[in-house]
Each structure stands twice: as C-alpha cells, then as structure tokens.
Design a protein around this motif. Sequence first.
Motif, mmCIF file in Angstrom:
data_model
loop_
_atom_site.group_PDB
_atom_site.id
_atom_site.type_symbol
_atom_site.label_atom_id
_atom_site.label_comp_id
_atom_site.label_asym_id
_atom_site.label_seq_id
_atom_site.Cartn_x
_atom_site.Cartn_y
_atom_site.Cartn_z
ATOM 1 N N LYS A 1 23.924 23.613 -1.378
ATOM 2 C CA LYS A 1 23.336 23.118 -2.625
ATOM 3 C C LYS A 1 22.835 21.698 -2.365
ATOM 4 C CE LYS A 1 24.326 22.711 -7.534
ATOM 5 N NZ LYS A 1 25.355 22.554 -8.554
ATOM 6 N N VAL A 2 21.521 21.506 -2.542
ATOM 7 C CA VAL A 2 20.892 20.268 -2.064
ATOM 8 C C VAL A 2 20.057 19.611 -3.159
ATOM 9 C CG1 VAL A 2 19.326 19.288 -0.320
ATOM 10 C CG2 VAL A 2 20.757 21.267 0.260
ATOM 11 N N VAL A 3 20.128 18.271 -3.188
ATOM 12 C CA VAL A 3 19.255 17.475 -4.056
ATOM 13 C C VAL A 3 18.514 16.476 -3.179
ATOM 14 C CG1 VAL A 3 19.205 15.691 -5.857
ATOM 15 C CG2 VAL A 3 20.693 17.685 -6.121
ATOM 16 N N LEU A 4 17.211 16.316 -3.417
ATOM 17 C CA LEU A 4 16.452 15.274 -2.723
ATOM 18 C C LEU A 4 16.026 14.245 -3.758
ATOM 19 C CD1 LEU A 4 13.807 15.575 0.055
ATOM 20 C CD2 LEU A 4 13.291 14.189 -1.962
ATOM 21 N N ILE A 5 16.302 12.959 -3.477
ATOM 22 C CA ILE A 5 15.847 11.919 -4.403
ATOM 23 C C ILE A 5 14.834 11.015 -3.714
ATOM 24 C CG2 ILE A 5 17.921 11.991 -5.817
ATOM 25 C CD1 ILE A 5 18.942 9.550 -4.519
ATOM 26 N N GLU A 6 13.833 10.627 -4.479
ATOM 27 C CA GLU A 6 12.710 9.855 -3.943
ATOM 28 C C GLU A 6 12.351 8.751 -4.941
ATOM 29 O OE1 GLU A 6 10.537 9.557 -1.219
ATOM 30 O OE2 GLU A 6 9.636 8.040 -2.535
ATOM 31 N N ALA A 7 12.160 7.534 -4.423
ATOM 32 C CA ALA A 7 11.885 6.391 -5.299
ATOM 33 C C ALA A 7 10.477 6.437 -5.884
ATOM 34 C CB ALA A 7 12.097 5.085 -4.530
ATOM 35 N N GLU A 8 9.527 7.007 -5.137
ATOM 36 C CA GLU A 8 8.159 7.104 -5.642
ATOM 37 C C GLU A 8 8.036 8.334 -6.550
ATOM 38 O OE1 GLU A 8 5.807 4.928 -5.173
ATOM 39 O OE2 GLU A 8 6.534 3.741 -3.486
ATOM 40 N N SER A 9 6.861 8.530 -7.137
ATOM 41 C CA SER A 9 6.704 9.658 -8.060
ATOM 42 C C SER A 9 6.227 10.923 -7.354
ATOM 43 C CB SER A 9 5.728 9.289 -9.185
ATOM 44 O OG SER A 9 4.423 9.140 -8.675
ATOM 45 N N ASP A 10 6.148 10.901 -6.018
ATOM 46 C CA ASP A 10 5.667 12.070 -5.284
ATOM 47 C C ASP A 10 6.283 12.065 -3.883
ATOM 48 O OD1 ASP A 10 4.243 14.367 -4.683
ATOM 49 O OD2 ASP A 10 2.272 13.407 -4.673
ATOM 50 N N VAL A 11 6.224 13.234 -3.239
ATOM 51 C CA VAL A 11 6.570 13.294 -1.825
ATOM 52 C C VAL A 11 5.406 12.724 -1.010
ATOM 53 C CG1 VAL A 11 8.114 15.292 -2.065
ATOM 54 C CG2 VAL A 11 5.676 15.662 -1.594
ATOM 55 N N ALA A 12 5.653 12.490 0.272
ATOM 56 C CA ALA A 12 4.594 12.063 1.195
ATOM 57 C C ALA A 12 3.880 10.797 0.740
ATOM 58 C CB ALA A 12 3.579 13.185 1.433
ATOM 59 N N GLU A 13 4.633 9.800 0.353
ATOM 60 C CA GLU A 13 4.061 8.474 0.166
ATOM 61 C C GLU A 13 4.350 7.694 1.455
ATOM 62 O OE1 GLU A 13 2.295 6.901 -2.518
ATOM 63 O OE2 GLU A 13 1.904 9.025 -2.811
ATOM 64 N N HIS A 14 3.906 6.465 1.530
ATOM 65 C CA HIS A 14 4.174 5.593 2.679
ATOM 66 C C HIS A 14 3.764 6.227 4.015
ATOM 67 C CE1 HIS A 14 5.936 2.803 -0.141
ATOM 68 N NE2 HIS A 14 6.517 3.837 -0.699
ATOM 69 N N ILE B 1 -16.254 6.137 5.646
ATOM 70 C CA ILE B 1 -16.111 6.526 4.242
ATOM 71 C C ILE B 1 -14.892 5.881 3.586
ATOM 72 C CG2 ILE B 1 -17.426 8.655 4.495
ATOM 73 C CD1 ILE B 1 -14.908 10.239 4.460
ATOM 74 N N LYS B 2 -13.996 5.327 4.392
ATOM 75 C CA LYS B 2 -12.799 4.740 3.782
ATOM 76 C C LYS B 2 -12.076 3.894 4.818
ATOM 77 C CE LYS B 2 -8.419 6.492 1.881
ATOM 78 N NZ LYS B 2 -7.726 7.738 1.535
ATOM 79 N N THR B 3 -11.420 2.838 4.384
ATOM 80 C CA THR B 3 -10.479 2.131 5.252
ATOM 81 C C THR B 3 -9.151 2.069 4.504
ATOM 82 O OG1 THR B 3 -11.048 -0.030 4.327
ATOM 83 C CG2 THR B 3 -12.301 0.683 6.247
ATOM 84 N N PHE B 4 -8.054 2.107 5.228
ATOM 85 C CA PHE B 4 -6.762 1.989 4.552
ATOM 86 C C PHE B 4 -5.714 1.474 5.528
ATOM 87 C CE2 PHE B 4 -4.315 5.633 6.223
ATOM 88 C CZ PHE B 4 -5.318 6.426 6.767
ATOM 89 N N ALA B 5 -4.584 1.080 4.968
ATOM 90 C CA ALA B 5 -3.463 0.653 5.792
ATOM 91 C C ALA B 5 -2.202 1.352 5.316
ATOM 92 C CB ALA B 5 -3.283 -0.858 5.696
ATOM 93 N N ALA B 6 -1.277 1.558 6.239
ATOM 94 C CA ALA B 6 0.005 2.151 5.876
ATOM 95 C C ALA B 6 1.074 1.540 6.772
ATOM 96 C CB ALA B 6 -0.037 3.667 6.065
ATOM 97 N N ASN B 7 2.310 1.610 6.293
ATOM 98 C CA ASN B 7 3.410 1.004 7.045
ATOM 99 C C ASN B 7 4.324 2.066 7.609
ATOM 100 O OD1 ASN B 7 2.470 -1.534 6.414
ATOM 101 N ND2 ASN B 7 3.660 -1.633 4.521
ATOM 102 N N ARG B 8 4.564 1.998 8.925
ATOM 103 C CA ARG B 8 5.526 2.931 9.494
ATOM 104 C C ARG B 8 6.891 2.265 9.582
ATOM 105 N NH1 ARG B 8 1.054 1.782 12.608
ATOM 106 N NH2 ARG B 8 1.229 1.359 14.837
ATOM 107 N N PRO B 9 7.955 3.068 9.536
ATOM 108 C CA PRO B 9 9.304 2.490 9.508
ATOM 109 C C PRO B 9 9.754 2.050 10.896
ATOM 110 C CG PRO B 9 9.422 4.879 9.317
ATOM 111 C CD PRO B 9 7.966 4.535 9.416
ATOM 112 N N ALA B 10 9.466 0.800 11.228
ATOM 113 C CA ALA B 10 9.858 0.264 12.533
ATOM 114 C C ALA B 10 11.228 -0.395 12.419
ATOM 115 C CB ALA B 10 8.815 -0.737 13.010
#
Lengths: 472, 262
Positions: free
Chosen positions: A33-46, A308-317
């Motif tokens: 029996k599993v629960v996943l909690i996420e601080a953002e409002s969706d999966v696959a952020e960051h 068509i787009k530029t963006f930045a993202a942070n990986r967990p270093a």
Amino acid sequence: MALSHTSPVDVVIIGGGVLGCAIAERLSRTTAKVVLIEAESDVAEHASKGNAGVAVSYYGKPGSQQTDLINASNPLWEAITHRLNVPYRRIGGLMVALTDEESQTLEETVAEINACGVNAQLISRAAAINLEPLVTPKIISGINMPDEGIIDPIRLTAAYASLAATNGTQFRFNERVIAINHDENGSCITTNLGQIRTRFIVNAAGVQAGKISELAGGETLNMYPRKGQYIVLDRTFGQNLSKIIFSTHSAHTKGSNVVPTTHGSALLGPTALDLQNLDDKSTDTQTIEWILENAIKLAPSVADAAVIKTFAANRPAGDEAHRLRMDKNISNLFHVTDRSAGVSISPAAAEMILQLLKVAGLDVEDSKDAIDVLPKVAALRTSANPEELIKSDHLYGQVVCACEHVSAAEIKASLEGPVPATSIDGVRKRTGAGYGRCQGSLCMAGISFLTATSTGKGPDSVLQTSRGTVGS
Amino acid sequence: MRIAVVGAGPSGLGCANELARNHDVILIDRLPVVGGESGWRETSVLQYASKAHELGILFELGSMAIRWDGVNLLIVGPLGTKEISADHLFFAGGVRPATSAEIGISGDRPAGVIPASVALHLLESGVQLWKNAIVIGDGQLTHKVISAITHYGGICTNIVADATETNTNNRQFTNAKKMKVHGTARVDKFECEVNGENLQFECDGIILAGPLIPNRNLEGALLEPSKNVTFVQDINGSTPESRYENGSSVARNWTKAQGGSK
C-alpha cells in the motif's frame, strides 16, 4: 485529504520525479500500500521535465552502482516504453572529436565504455560522417554508441505515475513535508496537509533530498542545484538529425550536445552551473549564444535552424552524483537520487528499491490484479490511420495545437487521465500541445479554457504552470 | 487548374476570389467559420464570403490542413480525413506574435507571459486578468491588447525593440534591448535596456504582441520555397480590407507569372 493515524501505509514515496514515479509504478504491481507525495501540483517538474531526453547506455565509471543500473535498464527500453505507451527510439549516438587532443580522449572514453560492458566503437571521420551526415566535416574521429536512445522523459514519468495510480497508488500534490517522526511501528510524516503513518519512506525528492533526510533524522546529504540551459530547435531541422551528437567529455563536464527529440524537434545543451538558489531557472543571453556556437561546431547546419524556445532546469547535484541505499542512521529510510541519469536508471532503480524494501522487512508479493500495460492513447500526428482514429472518436478530428497537430481527444485524455493535468503546462507535458514553433500562440487560449473547465477555475485563476496562474 | 487555398481569413478569401475567375478553387480553414482572426461577424468578411459563394468556391471549414506533398493535401476534421488533389496551394495561414525566443527574451519562465493572440481570446471572457501589464511589440495586436486591458482600468507599458512610434497613448519605451523576465511562480518584474540605461518594471503580466511572424503549420509547406506553394501572409496588413487586397494581388501576380493560362 490526510489519511488517518489508524490506517498506516507500507511505503511513502517523497517526490514525483522520474525516480519516485518509477518506484511507485513498480510497487503498484505488488501488494504494497503506497502513497506518493509531491510538493508541486504535478509529476515531472524540475529535473524530470528539463533534461535532454536521452536514455543513455553509458554515463560513468565501470563497476559503479549507477553503471550497473544503466546496464540493467538499457535492454528493457523497447518493452517498457511499449507497455507504457511512451515515445522511445534506440537511434544511437555519435561522440565527436574536433581536435587531436579530443581524439586521444576518445580512445580513453571508448575503453571506459567497453569496460562498462557497453557496445561502442571508435570510428573514422568518414564512418562518422556516413553515420550522421549532419556532423561537422571538421570531425577528426568519433565513437559510435548504438545503444543510446531518445525518450520523452516527461511522458515516461507521467506514464509511470498513471500506471501506478490505476493500480491504486495514491498521488498527493501540493504537499510539503514539515516533520518526520519515528516510533517502533514506523514513521509519521507531517505535511502541510496532514499526517501519514508509514512503515517505510523512499526519499526521491531530488535536490530537496538533503532536507528530507534532515527532517527524518537521517544522514547529511549535501545537495545543490546544477543549472543547465537548453535551446529547442524547430522540427524542420530536428527531423533531419538521425543520431545524438555528443561532445567529447572533458574532466569537468560531459559537454553540451545536439539531441533529436521524440517530438521531432532538436535540443541543444545542457550547460552546467552549480547554484545555491533552488528557484533560479533563468536563461541568459551569453550562455544561450555559447550553446549555439558549440552546437554549430558539432553540426554546422544548426546555424540555419529556427530557435523555438530556450529554457533552464536544475538537476539534483551534490557531493554524490548518484545514490541508492538505505540511510546509515534510519533503517526504514531509503534514498534514491541521481544528478543526470535518473531517466536512464529508473526501471532498474525501481526494482532495486523493491528488493531493498523486501530485505528490510516489507512483506509483499507481485499482485495478481495489477495491470502492467497502460491503455494506449493514440496521437493524431503519429497515427498510421487517422481516418479510423477519427471514426472511433470525432474529437481526434479536431486539431487544437496547429503546429504539433495535437487533437482535442488527446487533450481531453490528458485532463481525464489517472494522474490528470491540472495546468496548461500539464496538458503540454502530456500531449506536446504548445511545443511547436508558435509556442502556443494559436492553441493556448483553447487549452486554458479546457483546463479551466476541467479544474473548475476561471480564465484568470487557471494554472499556466505548476505554480502560477494565467491572470494575477 | 485546381487550386487549394488554406486559410479563410481576408488574405485567403482575397486570394481565392481572384483565382476563382480562372480556376477551380477549394478554400480550407481549421475554424468552422470564415474570417480567421478578423472574426466572422466583420462586415467586409461577410461580403468577401458571399462573393466566394457566388464564384462557386468550395468550402472545407472546420478542417485542419495537415500535410501537402506537392499535389495532394490531407485535411482532417471531426467527420474524418480527406485527400484533396490540387495543382497549386496558396497558404494563407495568418500571422502570430513572435515568441520569447524569437524576440530574444531571457530570464525566468514563470506563469503570466502570454502571446497577445491568446491574451485577446482570454480578455474576451470579460475577466480582469492583469492590472499592470508589459505589452511587447508594435504589431497590429498591440493596440487591441492595450485597449482591452485599459478598458477595465489596467495599466499597460509598451516596450518596442525598434524606434517605431505606435501612438498607443500609453507609457511607451522604444529601442529596448536585453529584455529579461523575472519571477518564480508568476511574473513579477520586466527588465530591459533603453539607450544604455537599465530599466526595471514591476508587472503582473507580459503580453507578447509583436513583431508579427507568419504561421507555419502545414507539413510540406513549412519553409520557403516549398513545392507548388505560394505563401500569402501579410505581416503588415492592418485591416481586413488591406489583407484582402494583398491576397488578391498575390493571386493576380501568380496568374500573370503562369502566363494567364487556365
């Protein structure tokens, strides 16, 4: 709503990135029996949203746990992505040497790749150009890496989550951990929304993993964000690219690359800059220009492609680029973080977490009732028989995103799925609507109305991103 | 000849009505009505459309043109797909505001940065979306967005990259360079450089209203030149009438270049 004290779960997964969701998917096919909690409002952020979309065959040193997990995951991609309806293609990669010095480095690199047990060969200039005609004629030598693949990392994460949710895993969003306490029966996680009792905790919180470990009284995990900037090029360029073109690795960085995406566009990047501020995901003109110049050195026709787009993202270093283990102090706490190869290790990492949990006393078996194939949502753009698709559901004949040819049926499915989109970005992440060269100029109004209707909001209060609304 | 015109806004209607004098014309639009961004209620649009009917032009409305291979056009609509064979295709798919990447805007990517075409649709719902907006560009959408926002008492600051004057009766800054967006959840600040001076504006929305760029979304007609394709996308046309006239003139010139033959 919060679960009551009296109904403890077996496992709480903290973090809805690719690793957290992969673990949820694996555990959902057991009796746990599993629960996943996420601080953002969706999966696959960051980091799970902002990466190059490469399922690598090689990343690091032979004999490491990370290499073992990549090796265990790599042969599975066709089967997994078929099962989860995720775009993936084993197109192969070409690592490029532009100087004699880099050519020497490639000899060391190919030895390391082979020592990892991975298929790769040094190839001549002519063979490299034959393999990828868009590569620079200035190439001196290359490494052919046939088991590199391109994948949609967001669709992968959402698909892991969807399968898990279908099998009964509870996903809780906008939920932040405030405290973690332990007693003889397990742990109590206090969040901004309530309390959850659980026997085990899986810390897959990415760059926040250090904070979670601290709250749980676990070992000190030194984590910080490593920012990467990217450029997206139009499909009129991307569709001509047949291989992933990698820079030669240096002592400090894996370099900035030219990567075809499963959508048909191409990605340039990433750069690497270690930061203090978690929220800094800004691009800057100088870095973007550097990425372009570097990519033009690898593939000169990038110069003619439309950005068509530029963006930045942070990986967990952090001080460890990869970790998957039980906490040294707290025996029901498991950490799983990976700076750069989260997608690439996710299937095997999920299996390994399950085995570690079993060793630690989680008494579960594979469930007979669980499904392991996600019901397929067809896409108009890639359909071999659009006529039949539209006959099955006329909403497939209503094209909402003009650039990417995403239909109303696909958007409806994303808003009604097991882990539904709750923002315009959420629809975009699941369907690709708005990914094209007009960046939503034509379709974003329609998508915002559909999202507003689906989430019970008005045009002003509908979420555009995970955190921010369209209006103020 | 049999000619397909994609886009039933004023440009496409002008083009189709001119071509229909000598050719069989079929007019396709992704919306279920004619008029495109000008809207189907526009008086001039209604006249152009009734002329098109008189000329015997065939309509395929509510159908998106997906793929052109030089002789065949694939369209999809709620009733199914259709292959339309044609000797030539005119693409009148309209224009859109430039994206952040096309303008060269750097910085954060928070919520609240919205293309003007989208902003106008949302503002039509009557909701007060932004109190203090930055409107970028001096395209034909700029004035519409500014009047929609100021109509309910919102403030607009107009930022333009070149030196053009637009008479928006609002705070306007021209020759703006090094544009940058700030904000984590929502946009809260816009930064740019004007004549060497760094300017920062607090704001709750950034509306991308120009310059205007031609839409390209038909596979096989994405790049110029494309096989058997003429593009009819007037980035300077300010009224339905001028765009209609431009469409007619492009069609006339094409007919002349064909030697006026059928």
